[in-house]
Design a protein around this motif. Structure first.
Motif, short mmCIF file in Angstrom:
data_model
loop_
_atom_site.label_atom_id
_atom_site.label_comp_id
_atom_site.label_asym_id
_atom_site.label_seq_id
_atom_site.Cartn_x
_atom_site.Cartn_y
_atom_site.Cartn_z
N SER A 267 0.82 -1.22 0.00
CA SER A 267 0.00 0.00 0.00
C SER A 267 0.85 1.27 0.00
O SER A 267 0.65 2.17 -0.81
N LYS A 268 1.80 1.34 0.91
CA LYS A 268 2.61 2.56 1.05
C LYS A 268 3.40 2.85 -0.22
O LYS A 268 3.47 4.00 -0.68
N TYR A 269 3.98 1.82 -0.82
CA TYR A 269 4.78 2.04 -2.02
C TYR A 269 3.91 2.45 -3.20
O TYR A 269 4.29 3.32 -3.99
N VAL A 270 2.72 1.87 -3.33
CA VAL A 270 1.83 2.19 -4.45
C VAL A 270 1.39 3.65 -4.37
O VAL A 270 1.43 4.38 -5.37
N VAL A 271 0.98 4.11 -3.18
CA VAL A 271 0.56 5.50 -3.03
C VAL A 271 1.76 6.44 -3.20
O VAL A 271 1.65 7.50 -3.83
N GLY A 272 2.89 6.06 -2.64
CA GLY A 272 4.09 6.89 -2.77
C GLY A 272 4.56 7.02 -4.20
O GLY A 272 5.05 8.09 -4.61
N TYR A 273 4.42 5.95 -4.99
CA TYR A 273 4.82 6.03 -6.40
C TYR A 273 3.96 7.04 -7.14
O TYR A 273 4.46 7.84 -7.94
N LEU A 274 2.64 7.03 -6.90
CA LEU A 274 1.75 7.99 -7.55
C LEU A 274 2.11 9.41 -7.16
O LEU A 274 2.14 10.32 -8.02
N SER A 275 2.41 9.63 -5.88
CA SER A 275 2.79 10.97 -5.43
C SER A 275 4.06 11.45 -6.13
O SER A 275 4.12 12.59 -6.62
N GLY A 276 5.07 10.60 -6.20
CA GLY A 276 6.31 10.97 -6.88
C GLY A 276 6.10 11.21 -8.36
O GLY A 276 6.70 12.12 -8.95
N LEU A 277 5.24 10.41 -8.98
CA LEU A 277 4.98 10.56 -10.41
C LEU A 277 4.32 11.91 -10.70
O LEU A 277 4.71 12.62 -11.64
N LEU A 278 3.32 12.29 -9.91
CA LEU A 278 2.62 13.56 -10.13
C LEU A 278 3.52 14.74 -9.83
O LEU A 278 3.51 15.74 -10.56
N ASN A 306 -11.51 3.32 0.90
CA ASN A 306 -12.00 2.72 2.15
C ASN A 306 -11.23 1.47 2.54
O ASN A 306 -11.34 1.01 3.68
N GLY A 307 -10.44 0.90 1.62
CA GLY A 307 -9.68 -0.31 1.93
C GLY A 307 -8.28 -0.03 2.43
O GLY A 307 -7.51 -0.96 2.64
N LEU A 308 -7.93 1.25 2.64
CA LEU A 308 -6.59 1.62 3.07
C LEU A 308 -6.62 2.18 4.48
O LEU A 308 -7.66 2.65 4.95
N PRO A 309 -5.48 2.17 5.18
CA PRO A 309 -5.40 2.88 6.46
C PRO A 309 -5.72 4.36 6.28
O PRO A 309 -5.61 4.90 5.17
N LYS A 310 -6.10 5.01 7.36
CA LYS A 310 -6.59 6.39 7.28
C LYS A 310 -5.56 7.33 6.69
O LYS A 310 -5.90 8.19 5.85
N ASP A 311 -4.30 7.19 7.09
CA ASP A 311 -3.28 8.11 6.58
C ASP A 311 -3.03 7.90 5.09
O ASP A 311 -2.89 8.88 4.33
N LEU A 312 -3.00 6.65 4.65
CA LEU A 312 -2.78 6.39 3.24
C LEU A 312 -4.00 6.78 2.41
O LEU A 312 -3.87 7.25 1.28
N SER A 314 -6.01 9.27 3.10
CA SER A 314 -5.93 10.73 2.99
C SER A 314 -4.88 11.14 1.97
O SER A 314 -5.09 12.07 1.19
N ASP A 315 -3.75 10.43 1.97
CA ASP A 315 -2.69 10.74 1.01
C ASP A 315 -3.14 10.45 -0.42
O ASP A 315 -2.84 11.21 -1.35
N LEU A 316 -3.90 9.37 -0.61
CA LEU A 316 -4.40 9.03 -1.95
C LEU A 316 -5.35 10.12 -2.46
O LEU A 316 -5.32 10.48 -3.65
N ILE A 317 -6.18 10.66 -1.59
CA ILE A 317 -7.10 11.73 -1.99
C ILE A 317 -6.33 13.00 -2.34
O ILE A 317 -6.71 13.75 -3.26
N LYS A 318 -5.23 13.25 -1.64
CA LYS A 318 -4.38 14.40 -2.00
C LYS A 318 -3.81 14.23 -3.40
O LYS A 318 -3.70 15.20 -4.16
N GLN A 319 -3.44 13.01 -3.75
CA GLN A 319 -2.93 12.76 -5.10
C GLN A 319 -4.02 12.99 -6.15
O GLN A 319 -3.76 13.46 -7.24
N LEU A 320 -5.27 12.65 -5.79
CA LEU A 320 -6.38 12.92 -6.70
C LEU A 320 -6.53 14.42 -6.93
O LEU A 320 -6.81 14.86 -8.06
N SER A 321 -6.32 15.21 -5.89
CA SER A 321 -6.38 16.67 -6.04
C SER A 321 -5.29 17.17 -6.98
O SER A 321 -5.53 18.04 -7.82
#
Length: 662
Positions: A267-278, A306-312, A314-321
């Protein structure tokens, strides 16, 4: 007979000539004719035979001591063994580029028609040289281009050349083969750093390799996703193409990364990769996102948040923004369809305050971006009033609660028209007995928005009057001071003399001064006493007056609200009537007023800038420099304080003097 000596018991041996030999004869034979050690033991074992025995010096081998000395000298002369490299960078530096070039050249000659063989030999060579254990195969604490960024230039040049010489088709095949080899070798516990390096170099020139054989990549990931070190290594390799090509990175993320986003180890790596890519591609003008990609991303985040921990989450929604910002910044100015679809993606319920979660807040921000960049979206919004009434209430509530931030982004004229039309369309709904609570709230929100858009500031008459009187008093005091402090000689005194009121004004002034002086002394003595008595007597009445005032304010507020509601209901009717008989008049008046205000503001700004520049370059220099003015100001403040003290003493003397005048 026995002779008293030891006798040998046994058979007599015959000599070669047939005679018997006695033991005596044997003992008398010299020992030099007996068998030697060299005749029994092989020559190569003689040294080891003597090594375990203690022999007299005359029988010890002569060269044993010399051999020991030679061994000590040889041990001393041996060079120290090189230390093994501690990290990948040291291991790369230790590789001999000449040795690599020799291997490449040899394989090209031996297998001239088999480029895959060259590349496999290079991979084996690198794996044998880079025997470093990697704790995290995604290299989270290093730059995104690591380990390629620490490869020596000569070594990197050789690797890039051999990959190019193999041709694009062979390079593609080698990429797929190396991915499989990476997973297989890791499962056997073998070194795979050479595979990592070659995969990374290939994606620098051919980023599309990461998504060309998508089905093979999916199958390979599925086979090893239950073994996190191998699975993360594969994801790291799949994501290298995104460092050069945003579209490749997004495709790899959506099809290869997202399916494992809910697995704890990924989970952490997948969200982090999207953040770095954007973050890496957000500033590139060539990066564009289509409307379909935006909607796909919104749906994907909605399904996975809804399937991720709260912090991840929230981070995923920031990447959507971030993702939607890229879309709106690079997609022109036509967003009617986008607005329509986004309005329907909002939940069919009124969301306000805490009920508006971060995900839906991003959707509302998308709607505001549509209204900001395409004014025709207001017309689309008006058509959706009845179909999306609750979504409309959510959007209006967000605008109202964030007015200071949102209002500069929206066109006031279009917003005002939209809000007024919503109030008009909801009037029929509010007439029935069963009123929709959402419509009632939205109607109040619309009224609040209209009030903010039509409110004007009143002129501060009280403060203006005070400053005018203060200015008049200052002018008269200045006039009297110029005349030496004598009022009859001042311009004001001469004017009073010409009018025939000087003598009367002087008497009135003296009477006023004497009365004021006696009154001041009386107040100074008796005011505290009467003040305390007044407070004790008026305290109950003050509390009663306070209660009456509170009730009156509440009643006035209710009355004001009713009047405001009545006026707000009639204003659209009045505006519609004016528009009917004089089409465009209201808009023209508003337009010219705004234009005039803008022009006036621009002129004032320009004049202020010119004045500030003039003062800075022509006035506030030399003795008028800020530092000198600061010193003078401090001196003036000290002098003012001294003068105030002196004036207070003088004032007390004058009070006593004028108090004695009858």
């Amino acid at each position: 007979m026995s002779t008293g000596q030891w006798e040998v018991v046994g058979k007599n041996k015959k000599s070669q000539n047939g005679k018997l030999k006695n033991a005596k004869d044997d003992d008398k034979k010299p020992t030099k004719n007996g068998p030697k050690l060299e005749d029994v033991v092989p020559h190569s074992q003689i040294k080891s035979f003597y090594s375990g025995m203690e022999i007299d010096d005359d029988r010890k081998p002569a060269n044993k001591k010399k051999d020991g000395d030679k061994k000590k000298k040889e041990k001393k002369s041996e060079p120290p063994k090189p230390k093994p490299p501690k990290n990948l960078e040291e291991a790369l530096v230790a590789i001999d580029p000449v040795e690599l070039a020799t291997i490449i050249t040899t394989n090209k000659v031996r297998f001239s028609n088999a480029p895959l063989v060259w590349l496999k030999e290079v991979a084996n060579f690198l794996n044998s040289k880079l025997l470093i254990d990697i704790e995290d195969p995604t290299f989270p604490h290093f730059p995104t281009t690591y380990p390629l960024s620490v490869v020596p230039s000569e070594l990197r040049s050789s690797l890039e050349n051999v990959l190019r010489d193999a041709g694009k088709a062979n390079a593609q095949l080698f990429f797929d083969v190396t991915l499989t080899a990476l997973a297989n070798d890791m499962s056997r516990g073998q070194s795979v750093n050479g595979h990592r390096l070659l995969l990374q170099i290939l994606t620098q020139d051919y980023p599309e390799f990461c998504v060309t054989s998508m089905q093979k990549s999916v199958n390979l990931r599925n086979s090893y996703q239950n073994r996190p070190p191998i699975g993360l290594s594969l994801l790291w390799a799949f994501g290298q193409g995104g460092l050069r090509d945003f579209a490749v990175g997004m495709k790899a993320w959506q099809e290869l990364f997202v399916p494992v986003i809910e697995l704890k180890n990924y989970s952490k790596y997948v969200v982090g990769y999207l953040s770095g890519l954007l973050d890496r591609h957000a500033s590139m003008e060539s990066v564009k996102i289509t409307q379909e990609q935006l909607f796909s991303m919104i749906d994907l985040v909605n399904n996975k948040k809804n399937g991720l921990p709260k912090d991840l989450s929230s981070d995923l929604i920031k990447q959507l923004s971030k993702y939607k910002d890229i879309y709106f910044n690079r997609s022109g100015n036509k967003f009617q369809v986008t607005f329509n679809q986004l309005m329907k993606k909002l939940p069919n319920q009124y969301l306000s305050g805490a009920s508006l979660d971060p995900y839906n807040q991003v959707l509302v921000e998308c709607l505001l971006d549509c209204l900001q960049r395409d004014d025709s979206c207001n017309a689309t919004w008006r058509q959706l009033f009845h179909k999306c009434s609750k979504q409309t209430a959510t959007l209006l509530d967000y605008i109202d609660n964030n007015w200071e931030e949102v209002s500069p982004r929206l066109k006031q004229k279009s917003l005002k028209m939209t809000v007024a039309q919503y109030k008009e369309s909801s009037a029929d709904t509010l007439k029935g007995k069963k009123k929709d609570e959402t419509v009632v709230r939205a109607n109040k929100i619309c009224q609040g928005i209209l009030d903010r858009m039509t409110s004007t500031r009143r002129f501060p008459w009280l403060w203006a009057s005070f400053f005018v009187l203060l200015a008049i008093g200052g002018l008269v005091a200045y006039d009297v001071s110029r005349a030496g402090g004598e009022f009859p000689k001042s311009v004001t005194g001469k004017l009073f003399k010409d009018l025939g009121i000087l003598e009367h004004s002087q008497k009135a002034w003296q009477k006023t001064l004497s009365t004021s002086a006696r009154g001041y002394l009386w107040l100074e003595t008796n005011a505290p006493v009467y003040y305390n008595q007044t407070v004790e007597v008026c305290k109950p009445y003050g509390e009663l007056s306070k209660d009456v005032y509170v009730i009156a304010v509440k009643k006035a507020g209710v009355l004001y609200g009713n009047v405001r509601e009545y006026v707000s209901e009639k204003i659209p009717v009045v505006l519609a009537t004016i528009e009917e008989y004089a089409p465009g008049l209201v808009d023209k008046v508003e337009y010219y007023a705004c234009y005039g205000y803008t022009a006036f503001r621009k002129q004032v700004t320009d004049v202020f800038a010119v004045t500030a520049d003039y003062l800075k370059t022509k006035v506030f220099i030399g003795e008028w420099a800020p530092e000198i003015l600061q010193n003078k100001t401090q001196i003036a403040l000290n002098a003012t304080r001294d003068h105030m003290t002196t004036y207070f003493h003088w004032f007390r003397q004058q009070v006593h003097i004028y108090s004695e005048i009858p």
